[in-house]
Design a protein around this motif. Structure first.
Motif, mmCIF file in Angstrom:
data_model
loop_
_atom_site.group_PDB
_atom_site.id
_atom_site.type_symbol
_atom_site.label_atom_id
_atom_site.label_comp_id
_atom_site.label_asym_id
_atom_site.label_seq_id
_atom_site.Cartn_x
_atom_site.Cartn_y
_atom_site.Cartn_z
ATOM 1 N N LYS A 301 -5.985 1.474 87.099
ATOM 2 C CA LYS A 301 -6.183 3.067 86.782
ATOM 3 C C LYS A 301 -8.387 2.993 85.945
ATOM 4 O O LYS A 301 -8.660 1.894 85.323
ATOM 5 N N ASP A 302 -9.208 4.492 86.249
ATOM 6 C CA ASP A 302 -10.324 3.986 85.662
ATOM 7 C C ASP A 302 -11.398 3.193 86.083
ATOM 8 O O ASP A 302 -12.261 3.004 85.600
ATOM 9 N N LYS A 304 -14.498 1.375 87.649
ATOM 10 C CA LYS A 304 -16.181 2.262 87.455
ATOM 11 C C LYS A 304 -16.900 3.052 88.937
ATOM 12 O O LYS A 304 -17.087 2.000 90.134
ATOM 13 N N THR A 329 -12.154 8.614 94.470
ATOM 14 C CA THR A 329 -11.056 8.253 93.652
ATOM 15 C C THR A 329 -11.884 7.882 92.281
ATOM 16 O O THR A 329 -11.226 7.943 91.272
ATOM 17 N N ASN A 331 -14.047 8.446 89.312
ATOM 18 C CA ASN A 331 -15.271 9.427 88.289
ATOM 19 C C ASN A 331 -16.153 9.683 88.113
ATOM 20 O O ASN A 331 -16.592 7.558 87.360
ATOM 21 N N GLY A 332 -17.171 9.826 88.758
ATOM 22 C CA GLY A 332 -18.876 9.172 88.646
ATOM 23 C C GLY A 332 -19.174 9.415 89.866
ATOM 24 O O GLY A 332 -18.822 10.111 91.143
ATOM 25 N N ARG A 333 -21.051 9.402 90.033
ATOM 26 C CA ARG A 333 -21.398 8.891 90.656
ATOM 27 C C ARG A 333 -21.694 8.046 91.723
ATOM 28 O O ARG A 333 -22.342 7.337 90.876
ATOM 29 N N ASN A 374 -19.143 12.270 94.433
ATOM 30 C CA ASN A 374 -19.110 12.184 92.910
ATOM 31 C C ASN A 374 -17.468 12.282 92.953
ATOM 32 O O ASN A 374 -17.184 13.462 93.225
ATOM 33 N N GLY A 376 -13.478 11.684 91.657
ATOM 34 C CA GLY A 376 -12.849 11.400 91.172
ATOM 35 C C GLY A 376 -11.517 12.878 90.819
ATOM 36 O O GLY A 376 -10.653 12.978 89.835
ATOM 37 N N LYS A 377 -12.243 13.952 91.613
ATOM 38 C CA LYS A 377 -10.934 15.049 91.520
ATOM 39 C C LYS A 377 -10.149 14.545 92.171
ATOM 40 O O LYS A 377 -10.316 14.198 93.546
ATOM 41 N N GLU A 378 -8.538 16.172 92.373
ATOM 42 C CA GLU A 378 -7.585 15.839 92.720
ATOM 43 C C GLU A 378 -7.959 16.255 94.449
ATOM 44 O O GLU A 378 -8.608 16.815 94.461
#
Ligand code: S3P
Length: 432
Positions: A301-302, A304, A329, A331-333, A374, A376-378
């Motif tokens: 998970k998570d 970077k 997938t 989160n972030g840029r 960008n 991380g959104k579904e």
């Protein structure tokens, strides 16, 4: 629609052990350099992807004998040497075939014509026409694209500074240099995959490699190659699809066996280090001068965000489509820069990936030499995606389907056979 697949929402995980099929780059080189040994050799674990079969067929049409003794093991017999091919040399979808074989045929006293499919016919050939012409090859082209007509013969060595970091360009020149007078030296700013150099050393060619103020260089002299059997390890560029799937599909754990881990191909593992992915390298060994190992990858998970640019790009050039999926997938840029040559691959991968990701609702911005994602959104879009006959797009889109909430259609999915005919069977075998 000719051939397509329809995917469904996937609710499981990926788990199990697989043996990754043989490396495409090494397979081309075993066939081409093997054809120069003037004897019989055994090539074990040859890629059965259509690209490598194109190279094999061209050699067979030029007098080299080849017989499979089991599914992937081949006896290559070049003891009678080459003869002038009586047909056009069809490279299909394969840039590696046309570029490396142009180097070979520039040094042989024949007139040959290379053709290819719709995708290959759009790709730039100036990068090899220029150096091979300087060496003395006579090459006619359709405005630096296929078809290429080559009249080969006696060549002279050159010193050449390649403006693109391309292993195909470097290899074409080195292969031509094996039969040229004097020395042939190729410089590149960033080191591209060095399989040709390693195999030439292994086969006893007169070759040196190094680095000076002008960049990385490789130098060859006229050489005869020793008859040694060659064994091919698995393709990290194929493994990349499974490594990424393992990292992003919840609860997955995949053991990928016998992957080539040549340092010039390790870019994806450097990215996996940066993002904090959970993987291990096990059972290292050496096969015909090349390192290989098993890779164990587990979901985490998570992860970077990452930025890739400069020197690392040639180390992961073929992995950028699947790294874009990975980025979607996270989160972030995530940023991909200095990768303008992606526009010259089996499709314009910067444009085709941007178009597909926008359809999927992924936040992506196209740049001349890469993109910014960008993530991380579904992903929740029912879409039909074009592959543009680009095998790596087809497989990347399949991996997105594993995390898309909605079904998808992937057109021309058969193009996965270019490099990884076993893709669907392997992925189905670990779906749990
Ligand atoms: C290859 C080199 C790379 C890569 C291609 C195979 C090779 O191309 O994209 O799939 O086997 O030499 P470039 O060296 O032109 O970047």
């Amino acid at each position: 629609m000719d051939n397509f697949i329809k995917t469904e929402k996937f609710r499981g995980c990926l788990s199990g052990a697989i043996i990754i099929p043989p490396d495409k780059s090494l397979s081309h080189r075993c066939l081409i350099l093997g054809s120069l040994v003037k004897d019989k050799i055994k090539i074990s674990n040859l890629s059965l992807g259509e690209d490598c079969i194109s190279t094999l067929n061209i050699l067979k049409n030029s007098g080299i004998k080849a017989e499979f003794i089991s599914k992937r093991d081949l006896i290559l017999d070049s003891s009678k040497g080459f003869c002038e091919p009586k047909c056009e040399l069809d490279c299909g979808n394969s840039g590696t075939s046309v570029r490396l074989l142009s180097g070979l045929f520039s040094s042989l006293p024949y007139k040959v014509k290379f053709i290819g499919d719709k995708s290959l016919s759009k790709r730039p050939m100036k990068r090899i026409i220029e150096p091979l012409s300087l060496m003395g090859s006579k090459i006619n082209s359709n405005e630096n694209k296929l078809p290429l007509e080559i009249t080969g013969g006696s060549l002279k060595g050159i010193t050449y500074y390649s403006s693109v970091p391309s292993a195909q360009v470097k290899s074409a020149i080195l292969i031509a240099g094996l039969n040229a007078s004097g020395t042939t030296r190729v410089y590149e700013k960033f080191l591209s995959r060095n399989h040709t150099e390693i195999m030439l050393k292994y086969l006893g060619a007169s070759i040196i490699t190094g680095h000076d103020e002008k960049g990385y260089f490789t130098e060859v002299k006229k050489s005869s190659l020793m008859p040694k059997n060659l064994e091919i390890s698995g393709d990290i560029s194929s493994a990349a699809f499974l490594m990424t799937a393992g990292a992003i599909v919840p609860n997955s754990k995949i053991l990928i066996k016998n992957v080539n881990i040549n340092p010039t191909r390790m870019g994806i593992l450097k990215v996996f280090d940066k993002i904090g992915a959970d993987y291990e390298i096990l059972n290292k060994k050496t096969l015909s001068g090349e390192e290989s190992a098993d890779i164990l990858i587990k979901y985490k998970k998570d992860l970077k965000p990452f930025k890739i640019e400069g020197e690392i790009i040639p180390e992961l050039i073929d992995e950028i489509p699947i790294l874009a999926v990975l980025a979607s997938t996270i989160n972030g840029r995530c940023v991909v820069k200095d990768a303008g040559d992606l526009r010259n691959k089996e499709s314009d991968r910067i444009k085709t990936i941007t178009e597909a990701f926008k359809m999927l609702g992924i936040d992506i911005e196209e740049k001349p030499d890469g993109f910014i994602i960008n993530g991380g959104k579904e992903i929740n879009k029912e879409v039909t995606l074009e592959t543009h006959l680009d095998h790596r797009l087809a497989m990347s889109y399949y991996i997105i389907s594993l995390i898309n909430e909605k079904p998808m259609i992937i057109k021309d999915f058969n193009c996965t056979k270019t490099s990884f005919p076993e893709f669907s069977d392997i992925i189905n075998s670990i779906k749990k």
